[in-house]
Scaffold this active site. Sequence first.
Site, short mmCIF file in Angstrom:
data_model
loop_
_atom_site.label_atom_id
_atom_site.label_comp_id
_atom_site.label_asym_id
_atom_site.label_seq_id
_atom_site.Cartn_x
_atom_site.Cartn_y
_atom_site.Cartn_z
N LYS A 1 0.82 -1.22 0.00
CA LYS A 1 0.00 0.00 0.00
C LYS A 1 0.85 1.26 0.00
CE LYS A 1 -2.21 -0.73 3.80
NZ LYS A 1 -1.70 -2.05 4.24
N ARG B 1 -9.47 1.30 9.12
CA ARG B 1 -8.98 -0.03 9.45
C ARG B 1 -10.01 -0.84 10.23
NH1 ARG B 1 -3.31 0.98 9.25
NH2 ARG B 1 -2.01 -0.86 9.61
N ARG C 1 11.92 -6.62 4.43
CA ARG C 1 11.93 -5.19 4.15
C ARG C 1 12.53 -4.43 5.33
NH1 ARG C 1 6.08 -2.59 3.72
NH2 ARG C 1 6.12 -3.00 5.95
N ARG D 1 11.63 -0.60 11.93
CA ARG D 1 10.43 -0.25 12.68
C ARG D 1 10.25 -1.21 13.83
NH1 ARG D 1 5.41 0.48 8.66
NH2 ARG D 1 4.37 -0.65 10.34
N ARG E 1 -0.16 -8.25 13.63
CA ARG E 1 -0.72 -7.25 12.71
C ARG E 1 -1.57 -7.93 11.65
NH1 ARG E 1 4.72 -4.50 11.27
NH2 ARG E 1 3.61 -3.63 9.48
P1 ADP Z 1 1.14 -1.62 8.09
O1 ADP Z 1 -0.02 -1.42 7.17
O2 ADP Z 1 2.41 -1.99 7.40
O3 ADP Z 1 0.82 -2.55 9.24
P2 ADP Z 1 0.92 1.16 9.11
O4 ADP Z 1 2.04 2.10 9.02
O5 ADP Z 1 -0.29 1.44 8.28
O6 ADP Z 1 1.52 -0.28 8.83
O7 ADP Z 1 0.42 1.04 10.63
C1 ADP Z 1 1.32 0.75 11.69
C2 ADP Z 1 0.56 0.76 13.03
O8 ADP Z 1 -0.01 2.07 13.25
C3 ADP Z 1 -0.62 -0.20 13.12
O9 ADP Z 1 -0.22 -1.50 13.47
C4 ADP Z 1 -1.46 0.49 14.20
O10 ADP Z 1 -0.94 0.24 15.49
C5 ADP Z 1 -1.27 1.97 13.90
N1 ADP Z 1 -2.33 2.47 12.99
C6 ADP Z 1 -2.12 2.98 11.74
N2 ADP Z 1 -3.29 3.33 11.17
C7 ADP Z 1 -4.26 3.02 12.07
C8 ADP Z 1 -5.67 3.11 12.07
N3 ADP Z 1 -6.35 3.58 11.01
N4 ADP Z 1 -6.34 2.69 13.18
C9 ADP Z 1 -5.69 2.22 14.23
N5 ADP Z 1 -4.37 2.09 14.31
C10 ADP Z 1 -3.64 2.48 13.24
#
Ligand code: ADP
Length: 194
Positions: free
Chosen positions: A13, A88, A127, A140, A151
């Site tokens: 994404k 999400r 990655r 990270r 996740r």
């Molecule tokens: P990825 O899609 O690779 O898991 P992101 O950078 O989108 O990584 O998200 C990393 C973390 O940030 C998530 O595991 C969550 O803890 C938090 N997060 C990001 N976006 C949201 C969201 N819309 N709602 C709740 N938590 C979020």
Amino acid sequence: MRIILLGPPGAGKGTQAKILVEAYGIPQLSTGDILRSAIAQKTPMGLAAKEIMDRGDLVPDEVVNGIVSERLDAEDCKPGFVLDGFPRTIPQAEALDAMLEEKGMELDGVVEITADPDVLVDRIVNRARETAAASGGAARADDNVEVVRNRLNVYRELTEPLVGYYKAKGLVKSVDGMQSVEEVTAAIRRVLHN
Ligand code: ADP
């Protein structure tokens, strides 16, 4: 162009969002990036989110809903945006619907990037290693095997139902994420212009 990118962690994404930013001249709204920057700046929101994110769990809906609502009001979102990592959960999607209606905005599409769950853990962990090696810095905090598995479970339980939510609105355009970056980009452009 107002787009949501949906798909499991590691599906690509973020990569595709950055390409769409260039192609359409619209900003990428990544709640993950915004939260990580709040952590780096040690803001109260960042401090509260850090532990939750380190475990791979979701930060509360109110927090991310607030971030997005504020961000959508910025001038650069007038021509559109790519939402990456939001919504999400179903309540987040409902909150987004309410926000967009209030702001007089409509979604053009929800691009679902599909991926084989079996390759995602390896993709993310590799990655993370590459990024860390390239930058000489740390990966990270949420990119280790155990947290990545969490996740993915969180995705399956809470986020995947959004595909049905947006299908009911006729907005979903699915793209196979198990191809090269260029092929996925081409596929996204095709579905967006159909
Ligand atoms: P990825 O899609 O690779 O898991 P992101 O950078 O989108 O990584 O998200 C990393 C973390 O940030 C998530 O595991 C969550 O803890 C938090 N997060 C990001 N976006 C949201 C969201 N819309 N709602 C709740 N938590 C979020």
